[in-house]
Scaffold this motif. Sequence first.
Motif, PDB file in Angstrom:
ATOM      1  N   ARG A 113      -6.720  15.943 -65.377  1.00  2.72           N
ATOM      2  CA  ARG A 113      -6.355  15.513 -66.728  1.00  2.72           C
ATOM      3  C   ARG A 113      -5.477  16.584 -67.349  1.00  2.72           C
ATOM      4  O   ARG A 113      -5.571  17.758 -67.000  1.00  2.72           O
ATOM      5  CB  ARG A 113      -7.608  15.326 -67.593  1.00  2.72           C
ATOM      6  CG  ARG A 113      -8.425  14.121 -67.189  1.00  2.72           C
ATOM      7  CD  ARG A 113      -9.603  13.917 -68.095  1.00  2.72           C
ATOM      8  NE  ARG A 113     -10.282  12.668 -67.752  1.00  2.72           N
ATOM      9  CZ  ARG A 113     -11.437  12.304 -68.247  1.00  2.72           C
ATOM     10  NH1 ARG A 113     -12.074  13.086 -69.115  1.00  2.72           N
ATOM     11  NH2 ARG A 113     -11.972  11.163 -67.895  1.00  2.72           N
ATOM     12  N   THR A 114      -4.656  16.182 -68.279  1.00  2.83           N
ATOM     13  CA  THR A 114      -3.783  17.121 -68.972  1.00  2.83           C
ATOM     14  C   THR A 114      -4.582  17.893 -70.016  1.00  2.83           C
ATOM     15  O   THR A 114      -5.348  17.302 -70.780  1.00  2.83           O
ATOM     16  CB  THR A 114      -2.622  16.362 -69.665  1.00  2.83           C
ATOM     17  OG1 THR A 114      -1.923  15.621 -68.676  1.00  2.83           O
ATOM     18  CG2 THR A 114      -1.669  17.314 -70.357  1.00  2.83           C
ATOM     19  N   GLY A 115      -4.417  19.220 -70.036  1.00  5.03           N
ATOM     20  CA  GLY A 115      -5.039  20.053 -71.059  1.00  5.03           C
ATOM     21  C   GLY A 115      -6.556  20.094 -70.998  1.00  5.03           C
ATOM     22  O   GLY A 115      -7.208  20.194 -72.035  1.00  5.03           O
ATOM     23  N   ASN A 154       5.962  14.713 -65.301  1.00  2.00           N
ATOM     24  CA  ASN A 154       4.682  14.381 -65.920  1.00  2.00           C
ATOM     25  C   ASN A 154       4.287  12.957 -65.529  1.00  2.00           C
ATOM     26  O   ASN A 154       5.026  12.013 -65.774  1.00  2.00           O
ATOM     27  CB  ASN A 154       4.782  14.512 -67.441  1.00  2.00           C
ATOM     28  CG  ASN A 154       3.471  14.189 -68.128  1.00  2.00           C
ATOM     29  OD1 ASN A 154       2.416  14.212 -67.511  1.00  2.00           O
ATOM     30  ND2 ASN A 154       3.542  13.878 -69.400  1.00  2.00           N
ATOM     31  N   ARG A 158       0.155   9.747 -72.696  1.00  2.00           N
ATOM     32  CA  ARG A 158      -0.019  10.650 -73.843  1.00  2.00           C
ATOM     33  C   ARG A 158      -1.466  11.067 -74.062  1.00  2.00           C
ATOM     34  O   ARG A 158      -1.722  12.138 -74.593  1.00  2.00           O
ATOM     35  CB  ARG A 158       0.508   9.988 -75.113  1.00  2.00           C
ATOM     36  CG  ARG A 158       1.998   9.941 -75.165  1.00  2.00           C
ATOM     37  CD  ARG A 158       2.479   9.450 -76.509  1.00  2.00           C
ATOM     38  NE  ARG A 158       3.800   8.870 -76.310  1.00  2.00           N
ATOM     39  CZ  ARG A 158       4.270   7.863 -76.984  1.00  2.00           C
ATOM     40  NH1 ARG A 158       3.564   7.306 -77.935  1.00  2.00           N
ATOM     41  NH2 ARG A 158       5.473   7.401 -76.733  1.00  2.00           N
ATOM     42  N   GLY A 160      -3.484  12.042 -71.920  1.00  2.28           N
ATOM     43  CA  GLY A 160      -3.838  13.112 -70.994  1.00  2.28           C
ATOM     44  C   GLY A 160      -4.863  12.699 -69.956  1.00  2.28           C
ATOM     45  O   GLY A 160      -5.254  13.503 -69.106  1.00  2.28           O
TER      46      GLY A 160
END
Length: 186
Positions: A113-115, A154, A158, A160
């Motif tokens: 996952r992002t972040g 990416n 959005r 994530g």
Amino acid sequence: MTVRRVLILGHSFIRRLREYIGRNADLDANLHILEGIELKWHGVGGRTVLKTVQYDLSVVEKFMPDIVILQLGTNDLSHLPAVNVGSAIEDLTRSLHDSLNVKCVCVCQTIYRTGAPTFNKNVILLNRYLKVVLEPIPYAMFWSHKGFWRAKTNFMARDGIHLNGLGHYKLYRSLRGAVLRCLQSL
């Protein structure tokens, strides 16, 4: 020619990918595998391994697949240690083969996952665990989704958590590879 039944089973990634395929004329729900398979998609948002066992094994029983591609574990990592999730996936893999006569179970790599560095550490642990425990099982395989890890592009939406259009296409290509690899192993 023998027609092999293939079930792609999992969480929201599978549901969302199936919807993405439906909106894209260039893609095909049979993964552009023109002959030899009957493919079914079954993805439910928020699906955990336990919920899959509770609610989705009837789908497997009715369809009677030769091959099951599993994309699970992400939702479990939010509240369980990686080793517990991996153990549950291993148990599900064995059950699919022993109780439901699935000839090949392909467990797909969990995606970052992002972040979310803590979550992603658990993803790494889960993927390592699954790779090791599935390796000696003759009817099981661990499938690595290539190109998601060190990409400059990416692939995440959005939020994530989910995939964007490029990510869906990448997952589509990867699942196609997994199905082809399973077909070769039968």
